[in-house]
Design a protein around this motif. Structure first.
Motif, mmCIF file in Angstrom:
data_model
loop_
_atom_site.group_PDB
_atom_site.id
_atom_site.type_symbol
_atom_site.label_atom_id
_atom_site.label_comp_id
_atom_site.label_asym_id
_atom_site.label_seq_id
_atom_site.Cartn_x
_atom_site.Cartn_y
_atom_site.Cartn_z
ATOM 1 N N PRO A 146 -24.800 20.849 4.591
ATOM 2 C CA PRO A 146 -25.126 21.481 5.870
ATOM 3 C C PRO A 146 -26.637 21.584 6.057
ATOM 4 C CG PRO A 146 -23.452 22.732 4.684
ATOM 5 C CD PRO A 146 -23.996 21.728 3.717
ATOM 6 N N VAL A 147 -27.042 21.617 7.322
ATOM 7 C CA VAL A 147 -28.458 21.817 7.643
ATOM 8 C C VAL A 147 -28.747 23.315 7.587
ATOM 9 C CG1 VAL A 147 -30.231 21.550 9.425
ATOM 10 C CG2 VAL A 147 -28.526 19.745 9.064
ATOM 11 N N ASP A 148 -29.823 23.692 6.916
ATOM 12 C CA ASP A 148 -30.191 25.102 6.811
ATOM 13 C C ASP A 148 -30.523 25.678 8.188
ATOM 14 O OD1 ASP A 148 -29.903 24.997 4.058
ATOM 15 O OD2 ASP A 148 -32.022 24.498 3.714
ATOM 16 N N GLY A 149 -30.254 26.962 8.367
ATOM 17 C CA GLY A 149 -30.589 27.638 9.609
ATOM 18 C C GLY A 149 -29.369 27.937 10.441
ATOM 19 N N PRO A 150 -29.597 28.439 11.646
ATOM 20 C CA PRO A 150 -28.474 28.793 12.520
ATOM 21 C C PRO A 150 -27.734 27.546 13.017
ATOM 22 C CG PRO A 150 -30.545 28.970 13.707
ATOM 23 C CD PRO A 150 -30.906 28.707 12.275
ATOM 24 N N GLY A 151 -26.540 27.762 13.482
ATOM 25 C CA GLY A 151 -25.769 26.672 14.057
ATOM 26 C C GLY A 151 -24.937 25.926 13.032
ATOM 27 N N ALA A 152 -24.027 25.094 13.550
ATOM 28 C CA ALA A 152 -23.082 24.353 12.705
ATOM 29 C C ALA A 152 -23.532 22.905 12.544
ATOM 30 C CB ALA A 152 -21.682 24.421 13.302
ATOM 31 N N PHE A 153 -24.739 22.714 12.056
ATOM 32 C CA PHE A 153 -25.285 21.365 11.886
ATOM 33 C C PHE A 153 -24.947 20.827 10.493
ATOM 34 C CE2 PHE A 153 -27.966 23.299 15.121
ATOM 35 C CZ PHE A 153 -28.078 22.292 16.060
ATOM 36 N N TYR A 154 -24.721 19.504 10.440
ATOM 37 C CA TYR A 154 -24.445 18.836 9.171
ATOM 38 C C TYR A 154 -25.232 17.533 9.112
ATOM 39 C CZ TYR A 154 -21.776 17.725 4.955
ATOM 40 O OH TYR A 154 -21.409 17.470 3.657
ATOM 41 N N SER A 193 -16.508 26.557 10.847
ATOM 42 C CA SER A 193 -15.332 26.322 10.003
ATOM 43 C C SER A 193 -15.055 24.825 9.859
ATOM 44 C CB SER A 193 -14.115 27.035 10.590
ATOM 45 O OG SER A 193 -13.830 26.555 11.894
ATOM 46 N N LEU A 194 -15.266 24.065 10.919
ATOM 47 C CA LEU A 194 -15.070 22.620 10.854
ATOM 48 C C LEU A 194 -16.130 21.976 9.964
ATOM 49 C CD1 LEU A 194 -14.263 21.994 14.609
ATOM 50 C CD2 LEU A 194 -12.652 21.986 12.709
ATOM 51 N N ARG A 195 -17.366 22.488 10.060
ATOM 52 C CA ARG A 195 -18.423 21.980 9.190
ATOM 53 C C ARG A 195 -18.089 22.255 7.724
ATOM 54 N NH1 ARG A 195 -24.343 24.665 9.071
ATOM 55 N NH2 ARG A 195 -23.101 26.248 8.000
ATOM 56 N N ASP A 196 -17.596 23.434 7.446
ATOM 57 C CA ASP A 196 -17.252 23.781 6.066
ATOM 58 C C ASP A 196 -16.125 22.881 5.543
ATOM 59 O OD1 ASP A 196 -19.159 25.745 6.262
ATOM 60 O OD2 ASP A 196 -17.725 27.381 6.558
ATOM 61 N N GLU A 197 -15.166 22.580 6.409
ATOM 62 C CA GLU A 197 -14.060 21.711 6.011
ATOM 63 C C GLU A 197 -14.569 20.303 5.690
ATOM 64 O OE1 GLU A 197 -9.940 19.883 7.966
ATOM 65 O OE2 GLU A 197 -10.862 21.678 8.818
ATOM 66 N N LEU A 198 -15.458 19.785 6.525
ATOM 67 C CA LEU A 198 -16.023 18.463 6.273
ATOM 68 C C LEU A 198 -16.813 18.460 4.965
ATOM 69 C CD1 LEU A 198 -16.625 15.550 7.312
ATOM 70 C CD2 LEU A 198 -18.719 16.504 8.325
ATOM 71 N N HIS A 199 -17.610 19.500 4.746
ATOM 72 C CA HIS A 199 -18.419 19.567 3.529
ATOM 73 C C HIS A 199 -17.527 19.570 2.288
ATOM 74 C CE1 HIS A 199 -21.857 20.184 1.055
ATOM 75 N NE2 HIS A 199 -21.566 21.429 0.731
#
Length: 457
Positions: free
Chosen positions: A332-340, A307-313
């Motif tokens: 965002p970085v593709d794949g699992p996890g909350a990478f950006y 959710s924080l990654r989505d907010e930043l994006h």
């Protein structure tokens, strides 16, 4: 349920049943009893506990650091450094507290008049996830040294870190109940603040949450210290060492995956050196290695939550739509996890989203200004005022400009960081009160005036 989730893999690490109302009441009663005894414990014995806590932290570093990495995604090397900093903080207060707590004689008309520093009682610490050990322990050391107790309500996504800290105190031989972790949701905080066994509150987190805490504590007439959001400026003037500034700037923005209140977020660069700085900054940013934070050599891990990654994006996309130039990253970085992806936005103006709002993640905004006066105006053009960095080789001008910058701390030619020796806190919507240093210890004491007669003739 309170769930511990690995943000790098999306795997569930653990689930906990929240403490019941009865369990919370028992723990608060235990904390109140422990604090009463602790307040009467000789200072030397209190400080001996602080030294034991520091020793246990170092002995347990290889247990504690991976736990923080798993629960909130920071690179393992950064988690190890965080544990070490906690140990240093406890050692600092073990050494410095006798001086900080010494009676202060104040000349007056009395035969003797002085200030004495008495403990307030049990302090409630409502803490965030981004530095799951340091945020707690930077408060705990001075609070306990002064004779208070501490009840921790930690962020719900780092419950294992909260329980691990409780275990550190147990292993160090702390009286049962002196440091207590409560596994409860945010909805329980208001009731905790109202509880008569809580004497004061320390909170680190977002500005909206800080407003709520302040209102609740104010209604209860209880002291509070608030360390809230930040949109810290990183000012680079034309006479700065541009390459050195760029090197520090990358660390200032991307350490802890950009998830820090005092991370540099707005890079305000004088036009004469803006292109040089931008080129150096981007080149160093490209060298960041994003991946599994448990792997050696990874320099940027996962964000703590999707959710924080989505907010930043959303902030990045809005800023680009408003006219900023995306130099790198931005998704965002593709794949699992909350990478950006490490992201750099250039040609940002003060009215754009990423300059107006706090960006809590790996995205840097570059703002170009004509001169030093405009740099200060842009730096101050925010509701926040936590930290600021100023880069220039003219130290006389730096001293003048640092007085004009609206922030709780200004670091000249260096990285903004918290240091046990120096008071830390903000102004404006970044909060009030101070942690660390002598002021951080005095915040949670009753600064009592003792006047002894007869008056002098």
């Amino acid at each position: 349920m309170i769930t511990s989730l690995n943000p790098a893999t999306d795997a569930v690490l653990a689930r906990y049943t929240p403490h019941s109302g009865e369990q919370v009441a028992q723990r608060l009663a235990q904390a109140a009893r422990a604090q009463k005894t602790w307040a009467r414990t000789p200072l030397a014995e209190r400080l001996a506990l602080l030294r034991r806590v520091a020793r246990v932290l170092r002995e347990a570093r290889d247990e504690l650091a991976p736990l923080a990495t798993l629960e909130m995604g920071k690179p393992l090397a950064e988690a190890q450094a965080e544990v070490e900093k906690c140990a240093w903080n406890f050692e600092f207060y073990a050494d410095a507290a006798p001086g900080f707590l010494q009676d202060q004689v104040v000349p007056s008309g009395a035969s003797d008049s002085r200030l004495v520093y008495d403990p307030l009682g049990v302090v409630l610490a409502v803490m965030p996830w981004n530095y799951p050990y340091w945020q707690v322990m930077r408060a705990a050391a001075p609070v306990l040294a002064a004779g208070n107790g501490l009840v921790l309500k930690h962020a719900s996504n780092v419950p294992q870190c909260a329980l691990a800290l409780e275990d550190v105190f147990r292993r160090a031989g702390a009286p049962e109940g002196l440091f207590v972790a409560l596994l409860v949701g945010a909805g329980e905080v208001a009731g905790l603040i109202q509880d008569p066994r809580i004497a004061a509150v320390t909170f680190t987190g977002s500005t909206p949450a800080g407003r709520s805490i302040a209102a609740q504590a104010g209604q209860a007439l209880k002291k509070q210290v608030l360390e809230l959001g930040g949109s810290d400026p990183f000012i680079v003037l034309a006479d700065a060492d541009v390459e050195a500034a760029a090197k520090v700037a990358v660390k200032a923005r991307f350490q802890n995956t950009g998830q820090s209140c005092i991370a540099a977020k707005r890079f305000i660069v004088e036009q004469a050196v803006a292109s040089r700085f931008t080129e150096a900054f981007c080149e160093l940013t490209r060298q960041l290695v994003v991946g599994d934070p448990m792997v050696a050599g990874i320099t940027q891990g996962a964000m703590a939550k999707r959710s924080l990654r989505d907010e930043l994006h959303a902030q990045v996309l809005a800023t680009v739509k408003e006219g900023a130039r995306l130099l790198m990253g931005g998704r965002p970085v593709d794949g699992p996890g909350a990478f950006y992806q490490p992201t750099v936005l250039d040609q940002v103006s003060p009215d754009m989203t990423a300059a107006r709002e706090e960006t809590f993640g790996p995205a840097a905004t570059l703002l170009r200004v004509a001169d030093a006066d405009e740099a200060v105006r842009v730096a101050n053009g925010t509701p926040f005022g936590l930290g600021a960095a100023l880069w220039t080789t003219d130290l006389d001008r730096a001293r003048r400009l640092s007085r004009e910058i609206e922030a709780g701390a200004v670091f000249v030619n260096g990285l903004v960081a918290s240091d046990p020796r120096l008071p830390f806190g903000g102004v404006k919507e970044s909060g009030y009160g101070r942690e660390l240093g002598a002021l951080g210890l005095h915040e949670f004491t009753n600064i009592k005036t003792v006047w002894t007669g007869p008056a002098r003739v």
